[in-house]
Write a protein that holds these residues in place. Structure first.
Motif, PDB file in Angstrom:
ATOM      1  N   GLU A 123     -17.858  41.647  13.071  1.00  4.02           N
ATOM      2  CA  GLU A 123     -19.055  42.258  13.658  1.00  4.02           C
ATOM      3  C   GLU A 123     -20.335  41.628  13.115  1.00  4.02           C
ATOM      4  OE1 GLU A 123     -18.938  44.947  16.283  1.00  4.02           O
ATOM      5  OE2 GLU A 123     -17.314  43.480  16.188  1.00  4.02           O
ATOM      6  N   LEU A 124     -20.341  41.284  11.828  1.00  2.91           N
ATOM      7  CA  LEU A 124     -21.504  40.577  11.286  1.00  2.91           C
ATOM      8  C   LEU A 124     -21.708  39.244  12.003  1.00  2.91           C
ATOM      9  CD1 LEU A 124     -21.100  41.168   7.431  1.00  2.91           C
ATOM     10  CD2 LEU A 124     -22.816  42.174   8.951  1.00  2.91           C
ATOM     11  N   MET A 125     -20.608  38.583  12.315  1.00  2.00           N
ATOM     12  CA  MET A 125     -20.673  37.318  13.034  1.00  2.00           C
ATOM     13  C   MET A 125     -21.270  37.513  14.421  1.00  2.00           C
ATOM     14  SD  MET A 125     -17.521  34.609  13.258  1.00  2.00           S
ATOM     15  CE  MET A 125     -16.566  35.658  14.335  1.00  2.00           C
ATOM     16  N   ALA A 126     -20.883  38.590  15.109  1.00  2.00           N
ATOM     17  CA  ALA A 126     -21.415  38.867  16.445  1.00  2.00           C
ATOM     18  C   ALA A 126     -22.913  39.138  16.390  1.00  2.00           C
ATOM     19  CB  ALA A 126     -20.681  40.056  17.065  1.00  2.00           C
ATOM     20  N   LEU A 127     -23.361  39.924  15.422  1.00  2.00           N
ATOM     21  CA  LEU A 127     -24.781  40.244  15.315  1.00  2.00           C
ATOM     22  C   LEU A 127     -25.606  39.008  14.962  1.00  2.00           C
ATOM     23  CD1 LEU A 127     -24.549  43.654  13.402  1.00  2.00           C
ATOM     24  CD2 LEU A 127     -25.054  43.311  15.830  1.00  2.00           C
ATOM     25  N   ALA A 128     -25.129  38.217  14.004  1.00  4.07           N
ATOM     26  CA  ALA A 128     -25.883  37.036  13.586  1.00  4.07           C
ATOM     27  C   ALA A 128     -25.956  36.002  14.697  1.00  4.07           C
ATOM     28  CB  ALA A 128     -25.245  36.431  12.337  1.00  4.07           C
ATOM     29  N   SER A 129     -24.861  35.798  15.435  1.00  2.00           N
ATOM     30  CA  SER A 129     -24.878  34.818  16.520  1.00  2.00           C
ATOM     31  C   SER A 129     -25.791  35.271  17.659  1.00  2.00           C
ATOM     32  CB  SER A 129     -23.461  34.572  17.043  1.00  2.00           C
ATOM     33  OG  SER A 129     -22.840  35.780  17.462  1.00  2.00           O
ATOM     34  N   THR A 130     -25.869  36.575  17.899  1.00  2.00           N
ATOM     35  CA  THR A 130     -26.805  37.078  18.901  1.00  2.00           C
ATOM     36  C   THR A 130     -28.237  36.752  18.500  1.00  2.00           C
ATOM     37  OG1 THR A 130     -25.302  38.884  19.473  1.00  2.00           O
ATOM     38  CG2 THR A 130     -27.596  39.131  20.135  1.00  2.00           C
ATOM     39  N   MET A 131     -28.547  36.886  17.217  1.00  2.00           N
ATOM     40  CA  MET A 131     -29.887  36.554  16.738  1.00  2.00           C
ATOM     41  C   MET A 131     -30.176  35.060  16.875  1.00  2.00           C
ATOM     42  SD  MET A 131     -31.260  39.371  16.093  1.00  2.00           S
ATOM     43  CE  MET A 131     -32.770  38.604  15.491  1.00  2.00           C
TER      44      MET A 131
END
Length: 560
Positions: A123-131
């Motif tokens: 989930e951290l990966m999903a949030l950071a990639s969205t940014m």
């Protein structure tokens, strides 16, 4: 267990949040130094459980080392270094912070030894990639929203599967699983969404090209390849992955050939190449799994090289449509040569990294007598040469002169392309260092006479077909519709009508409810208000009488 083990991804995550608060010179030092520290830490993680934590009665293993983790950890760290070098002149610190946190989260997934730790880093990966996508500016807002929706949906599915796995088995360990229950099917589905598998694969060509010239380089490396890693770890040999992978390999080719935007071409080719890896995981033999891991390693490097060359063109010209480009080899020779090396590597041309990795998957299919799989992979290899090996460099660098005369990009961008070009050729000529770190012992020789001749025949006839059909393959100013049209184009109409019907029904329901409440309140007021029969003052005798009646009734009910 007694030695202190530092999670390799933690260095990148912590360092990422320091980037906005340091000077430009120190920022550049961190951009190059952090991935080197992470690479050293990758090789310092011992085999087995290296770090354990207790959390609400669960024994978590945030760091576990083995050969498979080191393969992906190594290439992820190398990719961050190359991407950081390429991005030294990127003014958006938000993008670099997000990109390094994204890479650190991917390393967290790679070394996680339990499903809960995998989910947290996932989930951290999903949030950071969205940014990373959103940091490109206002035009990236819509694609970023759609990207976030798909990946949060995948996270919810994954969490449901993890919860079901814990409920049914009590096991939170991340290891090979059979597809024998609904929790594991949900876990598999969550992994496949990040891999770009059908039917939600359109998020990748929708969102990645919306990122900046440097952002897409980072995006290409981690999300889909982390998905390949967890599939290798969790579902090796799952038969369904054979057919999912073959579909992805063919799907990516078709849409890449139709596409006009150079970065969308390369985005579709990511799906195509991941399809080869997923197919290898589905075959499930040691040779096939080694091939999937080796191809993931090679793919991260040559895909980043291709996107660096495309990003350099975008950086220097501001254009990404093939119809607007051409003739750039005259003034961008370094970008042209490096892009061509990447194109040859993705096409599995002999003496490049793609040849020594992809051939392992094809050979594994042959050894298992999977004729259909072998022929589809061979056809897909020819298709890769059409869309990425020839189409991308031809229409961007060599076709009719566009009249533009941009120079090669700044020095740091050229150095990054030099580095990745050297790795592509070095691994193609000397594959033994790559083979030595693969999960299983390698007894494979890629440079046999029959294999080299077969591959050259396949590629050369594919090239001949390209130039014979060049007029048909020339792109026009069109937009390619993908399956996301179903929810971006078709679905909004019925959705709007449904929303209007629900709104009208809600208005009528509220009106009727309001009328009913008014009637009830009025009735209560009439009976219990100051003028009502219940609300008036009663004589003491009357109250005593009714109290006696109620008590008598209670006694009767009690004795009955």
């Amino acid at each position: 267990m007694s030695d202190i083990v530092i999670p390799p991804g933690l260095v990148l995550i912590v360092g990422a949040f320091a980037l906005p608060f340091v000077s430009l010179r120190l920022r550049n030092v961190l951009l190059l130094g952090l991935p080197l520290v992470a690479l050293a830490l990758v090789w310092m993680v011992p085999d087995g459980e290296a770090l354990r934590l207790s959390w609400f009665g669960y024994e978590l293993t945030p760091v576990r080392g083995d050969a498979l983790a080191r393969v992906f950890g190594t290439v992820f760290a190398l990719m961050v270094f190359g991407g950081g070098l390429y991005s030294l002149n990127q003014p958006r610190t938000l993008e670099l912070t997000s990109a390094y946190a994204y890479a650190g989260s991917a390393l967290g997934v790679v070394f996680a030894g339990d499903l809960l730790s995998v989910f947290v880093f996932w989930e951290l990966m999903a949030l950071a990639s969205t940014m990373v996508i959103w940091s490109a500016g206002r035009e990236a807002w819509g694609p970023g929203i759609r990207y976030a929706i798909i990946h949060l949906l995948g996270g919810v599915i994954l969490m449901a599967g993890v919860a079901g796995q814990i409920w049914t088995t009590g096991d939170i360990g991340f290891h090979a699983m059979a597809t024998d229950g609904w929790p594991r099917w949900l876990i598999l589905a969550g992994f496949l969404i990040n891999a770009g598998a059908p039917p939600l694969q359109a998020w990748l060509p929708d969102a990645y090209p919306a990122a900046s010239w440097s952002g897409m380089v980072f995006l290409s490396a981690f999300t889909t390849k982390t998905a390949v890693y967890v599939l290798m770890r969790g579902f090796p040999g799952a038969e369904i992955l054979l057919w999912v992978g073959l579909f992805m390999a063919c799907y990516g080719i078709v849409f890449a050939i139709l596409e006009n935007d150079m970065r969308r071409i390369l985005a579709y080719s990511i799906i195509n190449q991941v399809g080869f890896m997923v197919t290898g995981i589905g075959i499930g033999t040691e040779l096939a799994l080694n091939g999937a891991a080796a191809h993931a390693f090679a793919h991260i490097i040559y895909k980043a090289l291709l996107l660096m060359s495309a990003g350099s063109v975008l950086y220097m010209t501001g254009k990404s449509k093939c119809t607007d480009l051409g003739g750039l080899f005259r003034t961008m020779p370094v970008t042209t040569v490096c892009g061509t090396i990447g194109a040859l590597a993705i096409s599995a041309f002999p003496l490049t990294s793609g040849f020594v990795s992809k051939s392992m998957i094809n050979s594994a299919a042959g050894e298992e007598h999977l004729a259909v799989v072998w022929f589809v992979l061979a056809a897909a290899t020819a298709g890769v040469f059409l869309h990425a090996g020839i189409k991308f460099p031809w229409f961007v660098f060599f076709q009719k002169d566009s009249g533009m005369r941009p120079p090669d990009p700044p020095a740091n961008m050229r150095w990054a392309m030099y580095l990745l070009s050297a790795i592509c050729i070095g691994l193609g000529v000397f594959p033994q260092p790559l083979y030595a770190i693969l999960p299983y012992p390698v007894d494979y020789e890629p440079y046999t006479g029959s294999h080299v001749v077969q591959q050259l025949q396949l590629l050369l006839f594919s090239g001949l077909a390209f130039f014979l059909l060049l007029n048909a393959l020339k792109r026009t100013r069109t937009i390619t519709l993908d399956v996301d049209w179903l929810w971006r184009g078709l679905a909004p109409g019925p959705a709007v009508r449904l929303a209007r019907w629900v709104s009208a029904w809600r208005a009528v329901a509220l009106e009727r409810l309001g009328g009913s409440l008014t009637f009830v309140v009025g009735s209560l007021r009439r009976h219990h208000g100051p003028e009502g029969i219940v609300g008036g003052t009663w004589p003491t005798g009357v109250m005593a009488f009714w109290t006696t009646v109620l008590l008598a009734g209670l006694l009767v009910v009690y004795y009955i």
